[in-house]
Design an enzyme around this catalytic site. Sequence first.
Site, PDB file in Angstrom:
ATOM      1  N   TRP A   1     -15.598  15.191   6.590  1.00 37.05           N
ATOM      2  CA  TRP A   1     -14.911  16.487   6.661  1.00 37.05           C
ATOM      3  C   TRP A   1     -14.615  17.056   5.275  1.00 37.05           C
ATOM      4  O   TRP A   1     -13.463  17.428   4.980  1.00 37.05           O
ATOM      5  CB  TRP A   1     -13.596  16.361   7.456  1.00 37.05           C
ATOM      6  CG  TRP A   1     -13.748  15.532   8.674  1.00 37.05           C
ATOM      7  CD1 TRP A   1     -14.691  15.687   9.646  1.00 37.05           C
ATOM      8  CD2 TRP A   1     -12.961  14.408   9.066  1.00 37.05           C
ATOM      9  NE1 TRP A   1     -14.536  14.736  10.609  1.00 37.05           N
ATOM     10  CE2 TRP A   1     -13.478  13.938  10.285  1.00 37.05           C
ATOM     11  CE3 TRP A   1     -11.864  13.755   8.515  1.00 37.05           C
ATOM     12  CZ2 TRP A   1     -12.947  12.836  10.953  1.00 37.05           C
ATOM     13  CZ3 TRP A   1     -11.328  12.665   9.189  1.00 37.05           C
ATOM     14  CH2 TRP A   1     -11.860  12.228  10.391  1.00 37.05           C
TER      15      TRP A   1
ATOM     16  N   GLU B   1     -11.888   9.894   5.426  1.00 35.93           N
ATOM     17  CA  GLU B   1     -12.993   9.132   6.027  1.00 35.93           C
ATOM     18  C   GLU B   1     -12.737   9.080   7.527  1.00 35.93           C
ATOM     19  O   GLU B   1     -11.631   9.405   7.977  1.00 35.93           O
ATOM     20  CB  GLU B   1     -13.045   7.720   5.439  1.00 35.93           C
ATOM     21  CG  GLU B   1     -13.374   7.726   3.962  1.00 35.93           C
ATOM     22  CD  GLU B   1     -13.414   6.331   3.343  1.00 35.93           C
ATOM     23  OE1 GLU B   1     -13.291   5.328   4.079  1.00 35.93           O
ATOM     24  OE2 GLU B   1     -13.544   6.271   2.112  1.00 35.93           O
TER      25      GLU B   1
ATOM     26  N   GLU C   1      -5.251  19.386   5.064  1.00 36.88           N
ATOM     27  CA  GLU C   1      -4.248  18.970   4.055  1.00 36.88           C
ATOM     28  C   GLU C   1      -3.086  18.219   4.709  1.00 36.88           C
ATOM     29  O   GLU C   1      -1.937  18.345   4.280  1.00 36.88           O
ATOM     30  CB  GLU C   1      -3.720  20.188   3.270  1.00 36.88           C
ATOM     31  CG  GLU C   1      -4.832  21.031   2.709  1.00 36.88           C
ATOM     32  CD  GLU C   1      -4.927  21.001   1.194  1.00 36.88           C
ATOM     33  OE1 GLU C   1      -4.168  20.261   0.557  1.00 36.88           O
ATOM     34  OE2 GLU C   1      -5.812  21.706   0.670  1.00 36.88           O
ATOM     35  N   GLY C   2      -3.396  17.437   5.744  1.00 36.95           N
ATOM     36  CA  GLY C   2      -2.366  16.686   6.454  1.00 36.95           C
ATOM     37  C   GLY C   2      -1.937  17.459   7.687  1.00 36.95           C
ATOM     38  O   GLY C   2      -1.557  18.632   7.584  1.00 36.95           O
TER      39      GLY C   2
HETATM   40  C1  FAD Z   1     -11.306  22.516   8.680  1.00 32.56           C
HETATM   41  C2  FAD Z   1     -11.017  21.208   8.010  1.00 32.56           C
HETATM   42  C3  FAD Z   1     -11.256  21.056   6.652  1.00 32.56           C
HETATM   43  C4  FAD Z   1     -11.019  19.828   6.026  1.00 32.56           C
HETATM   44  N1  FAD Z   1     -11.328  19.699   4.693  1.00 32.56           N
HETATM   45  C5  FAD Z   1     -11.141  18.495   4.092  1.00 32.56           C
HETATM   46  C6  FAD Z   1     -11.513  18.307   2.716  1.00 32.56           C
HETATM   47  O1  FAD Z   1     -11.993  19.237   2.053  1.00 32.56           O
HETATM   48  N2  FAD Z   1     -11.356  17.077   2.164  1.00 32.56           N
HETATM   49  C7  FAD Z   1     -10.842  16.033   2.864  1.00 32.56           C
HETATM   50  O2  FAD Z   1     -10.704  14.954   2.295  1.00 32.56           O
HETATM   51  N3  FAD Z   1     -10.483  16.167   4.169  1.00 32.56           N
HETATM   52  C8  FAD Z   1     -10.622  17.364   4.803  1.00 32.56           C
HETATM   53  N4  FAD Z   1     -10.286  17.536   6.115  1.00 32.56           N
HETATM   54  C9  FAD Z   1      -9.768  16.383   6.865  1.00 32.56           C
HETATM   55  C10 FAD Z   1      -8.277  16.473   7.138  1.00 32.56           C
HETATM   56  O3  FAD Z   1      -7.541  16.253   5.967  1.00 32.56           O
HETATM   57  C11 FAD Z   1      -7.967  15.441   8.240  1.00 32.56           C
HETATM   58  O4  FAD Z   1      -8.608  15.882   9.422  1.00 32.56           O
HETATM   59  C12 FAD Z   1      -6.474  15.305   8.471  1.00 32.56           C
HETATM   60  O5  FAD Z   1      -5.855  14.684   7.385  1.00 32.56           O
HETATM   61  C13 FAD Z   1      -6.177  14.509   9.756  1.00 32.56           C
HETATM   62  O6  FAD Z   1      -6.876  13.314   9.775  1.00 32.56           O
HETATM   63  P1  FAD Z   1      -7.722  12.897  11.067  1.00 32.56           P
HETATM   64  O7  FAD Z   1      -8.567  14.059  11.451  1.00 32.56           O
HETATM   65  O8  FAD Z   1      -8.381  11.609  10.781  1.00 32.56           O
HETATM   66  O9  FAD Z   1      -6.642  12.716  12.211  1.00 32.56           O
HETATM   67  P2  FAD Z   1      -5.842  11.375  12.519  1.00 32.56           P
HETATM   68  O10 FAD Z   1      -5.227  10.838  11.281  1.00 32.56           O
HETATM   69  O11 FAD Z   1      -6.735  10.483  13.300  1.00 32.56           O
HETATM   70  O12 FAD Z   1      -4.691  11.913  13.462  1.00 32.56           O
HETATM   71  C14 FAD Z   1      -4.856  12.126  14.864  1.00 32.56           C
HETATM   72  C15 FAD Z   1      -3.507  12.550  15.422  1.00 32.56           C
HETATM   73  O13 FAD Z   1      -2.528  11.518  15.210  1.00 32.56           O
HETATM   74  C16 FAD Z   1      -1.425  12.026  14.476  1.00 32.56           C
HETATM   75  N5  FAD Z   1      -0.935  11.025  13.541  1.00 32.56           N
HETATM   76  C17 FAD Z   1      -1.662  10.198  12.754  1.00 32.56           C
HETATM   77  N6  FAD Z   1      -0.870   9.417  12.017  1.00 32.56           N
HETATM   78  C18 FAD Z   1       0.404   9.760  12.343  1.00 32.56           C
HETATM   79  C19 FAD Z   1       1.685   9.319  11.916  1.00 32.56           C
HETATM   80  N7  FAD Z   1       1.832   8.358  10.998  1.00 32.56           N
HETATM   81  N8  FAD Z   1       2.774   9.906  12.466  1.00 32.56           N
HETATM   82  C20 FAD Z   1       2.659  10.882  13.383  1.00 32.56           C
HETATM   83  N9  FAD Z   1       1.457  11.347  13.833  1.00 32.56           N
HETATM   84  C21 FAD Z   1       0.364  10.799  13.316  1.00 32.56           C
HETATM   85  C22 FAD Z   1      -1.966  13.239  13.726  1.00 32.56           C
HETATM   86  O14 FAD Z   1      -0.946  14.142  13.400  1.00 32.56           O
HETATM   87  C23 FAD Z   1      -2.941  13.805  14.747  1.00 32.56           C
HETATM   88  O15 FAD Z   1      -2.251  14.583  15.667  1.00 32.56           O
HETATM   89  C24 FAD Z   1     -10.512  18.741   6.773  1.00 32.56           C
HETATM   90  C25 FAD Z   1     -10.249  18.892   8.146  1.00 32.56           C
HETATM   91  C26 FAD Z   1     -10.490  20.114   8.761  1.00 32.56           C
HETATM   92  C27 FAD Z   1     -10.215  20.257  10.221  1.00 32.56           C
END
Ligand code: FAD
Length: 378
Positions: free
Chosen positions: A159, A130, A360-361
Amino acid sequence: MGLVFLPLPETDEKRIRDAAVRFGDQHLRPHAIEDDENAHFRREAFNEMAKEKLTCLVVPEEFGGQGLSHLCYYGCLEEVARASGAMAVTAGVTNLVQGALTQFGTADQKEKYLKRLVTGEYLGAFSLSESASGSDAASLKTAARRVPGGYRITGTKMWCSTAGHADLYLLMARTAEDRTKGISSFLISRDTPGFRIGKMEKKLGLSASSLAELIFEDCFVPEDRRLGDEGQGLAVALSQLDGGRITIGAAGVGLAIEAIERVWRYYEEVRGEMPENVRYAAAYGYAECQAVRLLIRVAALEKDARRSITAIAAQAKLMGSDLAMRVTSQAIEWMGEAGYRREHEIERLFRDAKALQIVEGTNQIQRLVITREMERML
Ligand SMILES: Cc1cc2nc3c(=O)[nH]c(=O)nc-3n(C[C@H](O)[C@H](O)[C@H](O)COP(=O)(O)OP(=O)(O)OC[C@H]3O[C@@H](n4cnc5c(N)ncnc54)[C@H](O)[C@@H]3O)c2cc1C
């Protein structure tokens, strides 16, 4: 022969890798530039992949799958990613849903949904993220409120890969306040009233696969669509994410090895002799691909042995996706101006590679997982 891992003996893995190469050559490569430019998901190619039973390699035979090893599965995704990173991610996502159904589904759910995912009649989607809960998945807010006969779901997921094309969405939603045990998972058909696809994202790479918002507005879902017990949703999601991370590592190797081979052929067929520094850099890149292939092999064997793969999956994802990013970026430079041009497709591999560091993280989260494992060991 191409830059293969090893000249493999006649095993299932070789048979599946060869079938994946043929599938990619026939159904993906001819359309790769066009589909990338038009952000077009080629469902007919996915259907063909399913018809060749390449999308259900590890599903047990009793549900119509091939019942093969994860060596076959990750090998297949590496080869598919060489032709299309977008199709590799699509196949990986539908496999997450198949895996969750195999592990947690009731007999009725397996009959109704798993068998259709296996034949390719259904394409799956996996919806955990989300807007404010990507890395911290357990903080998700989409609510599934209990009502007579089922649940009413309200919220917005972000996403979601394959959204808009998928027929079955594995959704994680909150059924209670407890951060981790208050999440449940649901199987949502595309035509469920109260459920619709929101904004389709325009993105840097993986353009031939979709990414979109899912909107739930007081959406009624009968109880028999819950997958697993109430409160088991995060466990359902996590049960698939480790394996999913290995697929991302394998896709990364596919993008990297494809870039190296393309540079090599470009010099052989178009430009003439390759400068020595490029040869050596490509040789180093190939050696790195081999090292990550070995890591993925060990992870596959561990997965087949049903041992914990959390740490090794994080390593495979981190190494494979970082390798893809580094090699595809350098490969553009190895070809000079030609590398920057669409027609040679290195720039597409480079754009696709970036996504693998996030999906996937993120790779920062993989580092976190690995440090936890190191702390446990030391
Ligand atoms: C092409 C693509 C396909 C995707 N497909 C799916 C899908 O099919 N289903 C689904 O559910 N999601 C999907 N996603 C979402 C994806 O899993 C998330 O984008 C990802 O988990 C990161 O979350 P966020 O974008 O909210 O970044 P954030 O969590 O906001 O992170 C922002 C930054 O902060 C860092 N960060 C955050 N928390 C920590 C921590 N505790 N320690 C160190 N660093 C941290 C992160 O590494 C990153 O650099 C997709 C994303 C992309 C780009």
